[in-house]
Scaffold this motif. Structure first.
Motif, mmCIF file in Angstrom:
data_model
loop_
_atom_site.group_PDB
_atom_site.id
_atom_site.type_symbol
_atom_site.label_atom_id
_atom_site.label_comp_id
_atom_site.label_asym_id
_atom_site.label_seq_id
_atom_site.Cartn_x
_atom_site.Cartn_y
_atom_site.Cartn_z
ATOM 1 N N PRO A 103 2.543 -21.992 -22.467
ATOM 2 C CA PRO A 103 2.839 -20.642 -21.958
ATOM 3 C C PRO A 103 1.761 -19.634 -22.368
ATOM 4 O O PRO A 103 1.422 -18.728 -21.588
ATOM 5 C CB PRO A 103 4.183 -20.315 -22.614
ATOM 6 N N ILE A 134 4.131 -18.833 -16.599
ATOM 7 C CA ILE A 134 4.722 -19.029 -17.929
ATOM 8 C C ILE A 134 5.991 -19.873 -17.826
ATOM 9 O O ILE A 134 6.197 -20.817 -18.590
ATOM 10 C CB ILE A 134 5.038 -17.680 -18.600
ATOM 11 N N SER A 192 -1.136 -19.805 -20.058
ATOM 12 C CA SER A 192 -0.883 -19.206 -18.744
ATOM 13 C C SER A 192 -1.391 -17.769 -18.671
ATOM 14 O O SER A 192 -1.868 -17.317 -17.625
ATOM 15 C CB SER A 192 0.621 -19.236 -18.432
#
Length: 450
Positions: A364, A321, A367
């Motif tokens: 993010p 992230i 991820s």
């Protein structure tokens, strides 16, 4: 072998070779886009649409390749060299047959598939040319993927990396010759790029076969290339199909969304191709971390270190992230310059800059899915990510892409918001699943079965 594996089981040691190999694969695709952008924006859009179809085919080849990698590693770990060689031969034969079938289907139905994707008329000829040449020889890629999985499972990961480097160099040289026409070479544009890609893969396959025969421990049982014993085929599919299901669903949903984007026009299609080429370099870090983590968790779960596996996944998630956020932020600062590498079309650069800004939120979220889904698979929890993926990709991503992008006329911005909603919803569901530790029971069953 056990001692060596334990010594190498650190995230960095596992991740950096994966990082380089995935980077090289991405560069091979980006080289086509970058060099074609100097030729024509329309050509870029045409190849981008064709590659959506080809990406779906590559995922289907992954059914066998994924099962191959896991089964060979298990048998080598158990010192079952003969069985490992048998699975190697069976997987090569099975994916060759599958690859030939798909190659024929693409050659026959290539144009109808493109028509179904609502491709603009001005892109049809080039997209069809690329699809028929590269897709018609896609069985070559099926063999490269399978042999690569075998050689990696035998521990020779650098060999595959070197082959990938060679294929990249050949592809770039071929692109240069056919796009810019030096030394009297004919300028073939998209057709030339397709020829270059195919020839580099053929030569890569030749080297891969030589490496395989050199590295495999003992002779490859030739009979197994065409006998297809039921016991091995069943194991390959039992592992490969669930593992590839989530990726297959994603590629199919992306094809539908590409159909929506085609409704917005050629500039929108071209913008999508350029931005996603840049996003791949942000995604690269998450892919490498997730694959390295998957290997580590597989070993930890196999040895009963469930608490360590739980922590490893979360630590890898935080790392992925953080890196993806920082990389997306960095790319957004230089978005105009980066897009300017591909095109001087101000409208495309303007749209692309906005999409890259939205990528700061998107990546993010991605991820979560990369790291946790890989961890769940390694722990034996294969089906949950597939079911949730199908529901979210089609119920959220595809549905919202049409509602926001087409119905409310937000265009690519609306479609990117749909991507964000899908990735974050799935990611949070995966995190809930991991924290619930349901996979403890599944991993115990898997370990017991093995």
């Amino acid at each position: 072998m056990t001692t060596t594996n334990k010594r190498k089981l650190t995230l960095f040691a596992l991740t950096w070779p994966i990082f380089i190999e995935v980077l090289l694969h991405m560069l091979m695709g980006s080289a086509d886009t970058l060099m074609l952008s100097q030729y024509s924006d329309d050509s870029v859009a045409a190849v981008g649409v064709a590659n959506q179809i080809l990406a779906l085919i590559i995922v289907m080849f992954g059914f066998v390749a994924t099962g191959t990698s896991i089964l060979i590693a298990q048998n080598l770990g158990a010192n079952q060299q003969k069985t490992a060689r048998e699975i190697s031969a069976v997987s090569i034969g099975a994916n060759l047959l599958f690859g030939l079938l798909l190659s024929v289907l693409i050659f026959i139905f290539g144009k109808p598939i493109l028509l179904l994707m609502n491709i603009p008329t001005e892109l049809m000829d080039e997209a069809k040319s690329y699809l028929l040449i590269v897709g018609g020889f896609s069985f070559i890629q099926s063999l490269i993927m399978t042999i690569g999985a075998i050689v990696r499972s035998y521990g020779f990961t650098r060999d595959i990396m070197y082959i990938t480097i060679g294929m990249n160099i050949l592809n770039v040289v071929g692109n240069y010759l056919f796009i810019f026409g030096p030394f009297g070479f004919p300028v073939l544009g998209v057709e030339g790029v397709a020829i270059s890609t195919t020839v580099s893969r053929i030569l890569g396959l030749v080297v891969s076969v030589i490496v395989l025969l050199k590295r495999i421990d003992g002779k490859l049982p030739i009979k197994m290339l065409y006998s297809f014993p039921k016991v091995h085929i069943k194991k390959l599919l039992n592992i490969g199909i669930p593992s590839a299901g989530e990726q297959l669903s994603w590629n199919a949903s992306q094809m539908v969304i590409t159909f929506f984007i085609a409704m917005l026009g050629t500039e929108a299609l071209t913008s999508k191709v350029y931005v996603q080429n840049l996003m791949m370099f942000i995604l690269l870090f998450g892919v490498a971390i997730s694959q390295g983590t998957q290997i580590m968790i597989g070993y930890m779960v196999g040895s009963g270190q469930l608490n360590e596996a739980y922590k490893r996944c979360l630590n890898s998630l935080y790392l992925a992230i953080g890196i993806s956020f920082l990389m997306a932020l960095l790319f957004s600062f230089f978005s105009e310059n980066l897009l300017g590498i591909f095109t001087d079309n101000k409208e495309i650069i303007s749209i692309g800059t906005t999409l890259i800004l939205l990528t700061i939120i998107l990546e993010p979220g991605r991820s979560f899915n990369l790291v946790i889904i890989s961890s769940l698979r390694a722990a034996g929890d294969v089906k949950f990510p597939v079911y949730m993926g199908i529901i979210s990709m089609w119920g959220v991503s595809v549905t919202l892409a049409y509602i926001l992008g087409i119905y409310f006329e937000l265009g690519l911005v609306g479609i990117w918001i749909a991507f964000i909603a899908d990735e974050w919803l799935r990611g949070l569901l995966m995190l809930w699943r991991w924290r619930s530790k349901v996979w403890h029971k599944k991993s115990f069953v898997e370990a017991k079965a093995v």
